[in-house]
Design a protein around this motif. Structure first.
Motif, PDB file in Angstrom:
ATOM      1  N   GLN A   1       0.815  -1.219   0.000  1.00  0.00           N
ATOM      2  CA  GLN A   1       0.000   0.000   0.000  1.00  0.00           C
ATOM      3  C   GLN A   1       0.845   1.264   0.000  1.00  0.00           C
TER       4      GLN A   1
ATOM      5  N   SER B   1       1.522  -4.810   9.529  1.00  0.00           N
ATOM      6  CA  SER B   1       0.327  -4.991  10.354  1.00  0.00           C
ATOM      7  C   SER B   1       0.055  -6.462  10.617  1.00  0.00           C
TER       8      SER B   1
ATOM      9  N   ARG C   1      -0.237   5.494   7.351  1.00  0.00           N
ATOM     10  CA  ARG C   1      -0.899   4.221   7.623  1.00  0.00           C
ATOM     11  C   ARG C   1      -0.329   3.491   8.839  1.00  0.00           C
TER      12      ARG C   1
ATOM     13  N   THR D   1      -2.816   2.859  11.564  1.00  0.00           N
ATOM     14  CA  THR D   1      -3.814   1.793  11.524  1.00  0.00           C
ATOM     15  C   THR D   1      -3.295   0.488  12.104  1.00  0.00           C
TER      16      THR D   1
ATOM     17  N   ASP E   1     -12.699  -5.565   3.736  1.00  0.00           N
ATOM     18  CA  ASP E   1     -12.204  -6.676   4.545  1.00  0.00           C
ATOM     19  C   ASP E   1     -12.937  -6.622   5.881  1.00  0.00           C
TER      20      ASP E   1
ATOM     21  N   ARG F   1     -11.230  -7.180   9.318  1.00  0.00           N
ATOM     22  CA  ARG F   1     -10.281  -6.194   9.845  1.00  0.00           C
ATOM     23  C   ARG F   1     -10.874  -4.795   9.934  1.00  0.00           C
ATOM     24  N   SER F   2     -12.156  -4.658   9.656  1.00  0.00           N
ATOM     25  CA  SER F   2     -12.799  -3.344   9.673  1.00  0.00           C
ATOM     26  C   SER F   2     -13.745  -3.232  10.856  1.00  0.00           C
TER      27      SER F   2
ATOM     28  N   THR G   1     -12.875   2.365  11.156  1.00  0.00           N
ATOM     29  CA  THR G   1     -11.748   2.037  10.288  1.00  0.00           C
ATOM     30  C   THR G   1     -12.160   1.018   9.242  1.00  0.00           C
TER      31      THR G   1
ATOM     32  N   GLN H   1     -10.944  -1.301   6.075  1.00  0.00           N
ATOM     33  CA  GLN H   1      -9.828  -1.909   5.361  1.00  0.00           C
ATOM     34  C   GLN H   1     -10.369  -2.515   4.064  1.00  0.00           C
TER      35      GLN H   1
ATOM     36  N   PRO I   1     -11.657   4.748   2.694  1.00  0.00           N
ATOM     37  CA  PRO I   1     -10.958   4.945   3.970  1.00  0.00           C
ATOM     38  C   PRO I   1     -10.276   6.312   4.021  1.00  0.00           C
TER      39      PRO I   1
END
Length: 794
Positions: A313, A388, A412, A415, A670, A673-674, A678, A680, A702
């Motif tokens: 990313q 992450s 990022r 996060t 996702d 993971r969200s 937040t 993702q 996002p």
């Protein structure tokens, strides 16, 4: 300069240690070719997720075969008879090495660890084949004797910089041997013995692909640590400097090298407590987090500044290629890896034969930028370099700083803070600011305390000569005579280490520095000094609640649903993607923000949309990641959007807060993971869906994490436009949707009620100074006169 362990002896050691599968002798059965094979005339050296071939004929075609007899890839060796197998395509193909072309696995995977691999020359009759070998994993560790057998020498360094009189830098230059036989160049410096006495010393490692092992001058982190009384080890990653191997940024091989380096250094007699810390900003900050995820037993702690999160990313934020800083950074690493660095050439010319031999594989360097550019979709193997997904494995104390507006590594990192779930105290310091600000005096105060408590294991106490000299050094770099914070342990004597540690560990894990640049408006306006600070146990703070605001007609932004349904339209901006607001190079961001030439231009009419709240009735503090819930109707199958947040003050100034970008085809969330705040996004090839034309679709964009106070009387502004123009060094290669007349409608109200959701703290959670910042003073947050943008009806 110490000699490394001979690679041949190391190979024997690893073969015995790792219990490789039984080797097939001369005349062994060949599962694919049929008949027999003859022993290889080339050398095969297995490593971590890769295998290196040397001693082959130039332009010799060599095929990698797995234990089931599948032909994975054929590499044609370079002019030196070398080849490195690391990237495996989905289907077998032939790839010529040594050309600088990108590796062939944009739709493949990295070489998997395991037994039974064979490399063979299928042009020979019978085939010429290696013995079966094992590709190593990160967890395939050598025996203790491997680490204990390596001896490193150091050289004393003056507290004000430069080698101590009577010594030469060469005394501290070494080579460390990794588990696969690759040697890495290292520079060991001892703190000034006139102030810190004889060894042993608390010791830290700074690991990167820049020039940490250059004998003449240390990297910034090492220079500061030496002045603070630490022995430092500057280590060049494989494929950089005088180190052997091939450059492959943040690879599993690099991560394993870091593990080996920690264990080698920790066993030196001059290392205090038999353990080491790791330090560094940016490249060396990132590298140490990857190393920490391998869990070296002799690691004491990590002090990582200005880091990334997911390397994919970084190159493809929101699924859009970053043609700015990331591209330039990769190209420069690629150039240095292939062509060498000036100081390495000096060493070779002076007779360093190991450095010269280590350049032999540089022709194996690939066109990394072209390869990264080819990764339009996020490959599954990107998880191996996604911090992450890795930082949860770190089992040691961590100190980390990061700026929401970091012009290089981006925001990022915020996060992933909640992903640090392993044991060991965590201390995160986050703020508005720039990439170099981790080394500002205010942050160095906390950095020094962390290293003192976890690496030196003593009450942190800085020499007065260092404290007195630091403001002058800060003024040379940051443009202001910044001072360290007062000694918070001055009331403790040297025997009260446990009390000092308990005091540190009782503090909340997260410190948010607000309005950095306004902390000393009289003496250091725009310098990295915070105006006020808040502390929390986690980030985002557990107390944040969603603040939903709806897009409404007339460019309004309201907390209530619009009374009627409608839409606004903007058109694609073909030029804005390659526009940044900074007119300076990346390295000038260290200066006070009021001295920087920022040209943050307003969005052109018709090229974006704008929505504002009414003047706020009370203070609001944003703290965390948000998102936009949009209903978009595109006139093209290709669409990309940016969400820009800013504050409009009663005085008519507009201050940038944060942004978010997304290529709309990547709109699958996702869910695992969200959460409510937040979001993702999934970026795999199976997740991309072309945008239907002429119909509304829901899209969640996002918004990068940030912490920012909005005072009563200010208005929050949300803009929607084509990505670009709102960052200093990140540029976006937006795909042409069919010309500048292609438009996008954003729904308002009714069945297409678009909104934004931001995380805000409860009223009164943070005490905010009444006076607004001076326009242009906040680091990382450009300020301009507010210019109205009238929305075009859709």
């Amino acid at each position: 300069m110490t000699d490394p362990i001979p690679a041949r002896r190391l190979g024997v050691l690893l073969l015995a240690t790792l219990s490789l599968s039984a080797a097939a002798g001369c005349g062994s059965s060949d599962p694919v070719g049929g008949g027999t094979t003859t022993p290889a005339s080339f050398d095969v050296n297995p490593g971590v997720y890769q295998v290196t071939v040397t001693g082959a004929e130039p332009k010799q075609a060599l095929t990698l075969v797995d234990r089931d007899g599948r032909r994975l890839i054929t590499l044609v060796t370079d002019e030196g008879g070398n080849a490195i197998f690391a990237n495996i395509p989905e289907e077998h193909l032939v790839y010529e090495t040594g050309t600088g072309a990108p590796p062939p696995s944009g739709r493949g995977h990295t070489l998997r660890p395991g037994d039974g691999y064979v490399i063979r020359d299928e042009s020979k009759t019978p085939y010429e084949a290696s013995e079966p070998f094992r590709v190593l994993s990160r967890e395939d560790h050598p025996p203790e004797s491997f680490y204990e057998g390596q001896v490193l020498n150091g050289v004393p360094w003056q507290i004000i910089g430069g080698v101590l009189e009577g010594h030469v830098p060469e005394e501290g230059f070494n080579y460390l041997t990794m588990r696969d036989g690759t040697t890495l160049s290292a520079m060991v410096r001892f703190p000034d013995p006139r102030f810190y006495g004889p060894p042993p010393y608390p010791t830290v490692i700074e690991l990167s692909g820049y020039a940490p092992s250059r004998p003449s001058s240390p990297e910034p982190g090492s220079m500061i640590a030496q002045a603070f009384g630490y022995a430092t080890v500057g280590l060049n990653l494989r494929g950089t400097g005088c180190s052997g191997g091939v450059f492959d940024v943040f690879s599993a091989a690099e991560q394993a090298d870091g593990y080996d380096a920690v264990e080698i250094v920790a066993r030196q007699p001059w290392v205090l407590h038999g353990h080491v810390g790791m330090i560094g900003l940016s490249y060396s900050g990132n590298a140490q987090l990857y190393v920490g995820s391998t869990k070296p037993p002799s690691l004491a702690g990590l002090a990582a500044l200005s880091v990334i999160e997911d390397s994919w990313q970084m190159a493809w934020p929101g699924g859009i290629y970053n043609a700015g800083f990331t591209r330039q950074w990769i190209l420069e690493r690629e150039r240095q890896s292939a062509g060498g660095q000036g100081w390495t050439l000096d060493r070779i010319n002076a007779g360093d034969t190991i450095c010269e031999e280590n350049q032999a594989l540089r022709d194996q360097s690939v066109g990394f930028e072209a390869f990264v550019r080819s990764l339009e979709y996020r490959p599954a193997d990107a998880d191996d370099r996604d911090l992450s997904k890795l930082v949860g494995k770190i089992d040691r104390p961590v100190f980390l700083t990061g700026a929401w507006h970091d012009e290089q590594t981006g925001p990022r990192f915020g996060t992933m803070l909640k992903s640090f779930t392993g044991p060991g105290k965590k201390r995160f310091v986050v703020f508005n600011g720039h990439h170099p600000d981790g080394y500002a005096a205010h942050n160095l105060s906390r950095w020094y305390e962390f290293l003192g408590l976890y690496v030196a294991k003593r009450v942190p106490r800085l020499l007065e000569v260092v404290r007195a000299a630091l403001p002058g050094e800060m003024e040379k770099n940051f443009g202001a005579p910044l001072e360290l914070d007062p000694d918070r342990f001055a009331d403790l004597d040297d025997s009260q280490y446990e009390e000092a540690l308990a005091r540190w560990e009782a503090d909340p894990s997260v410190t948010i520095d607000f309005e950095v640049g306004m902390g000393d408006p009289e003496g250091a306006l725009g310098a990295p000094v915070p105006r006020f600070t808040a502390h929390f146990d986690e980030f985002p703070p557990a107390s944040v609640v969603p603040w939903r605001l709806y897009l409404d007609e007339g460019g309004l932004l309201n907390a209530s649903l619009p009374a009627s349904e409608g839409a606004d339209r903007f058109t694609f901006d073909a030029e804005i993607g390659m526009v940044g607001y900074a007119q300076e190079s990346a390295y000038d961001f260290i200066r006070p923000s009021v001295t920087l030439d920022f040209r943050w231009e307003p969005t052109r009419d018709g090229k974006g949309l704008s929505y504002l709240t009414e003047p706020l009735a009370e203070d609001v503090v944003i703290a965390g990641s948000g998102h936009a819930d949009l209903w978009i109707a595109s006139e093209s199958e290709e669409a990309a959007v940016e969400i820009l947040l800013s504050e409009v003050t009663p005085e008519g100034d507009e201050v940038r807060i944060q942004n978010g970008v997304l290529r709309v085809g990547f709109r699958e969330v996702d869910e695992a993971r969200s959460d409510d705040l937040t979001i993702q996004i999934l970026y795999g090839p199976e997740n991309y869906v072309e945008v239907p034309t002429g119909e509304y679709i829901p899209v969640q964009v996002p918004i990068f994490p940030v912490a920012h106070p909005l005072r009563a009387g200010s208005r929050l502004r949300v803009q929607i436009n084509t990505p670009g123009g709102d960052l200093p060094l990140w540029f976006f290669e937006n795909r042409d949707p069919g010309g500048e007349d292609v438009g996008y409608r954003i729904g308002r109200g009714g069945s297409v009620a678009s909104s934004i959701v931001l995380p805000v703290l409860p009223a009164g959670a943070v005490e905010i100074p009444a006076e607004r910042p001076i326009c242009g003073a906040l680091r990382g947050q450009p300020c301009r006169p507010y210019v109205e943008l009238v929305n075009q009806p859709g």
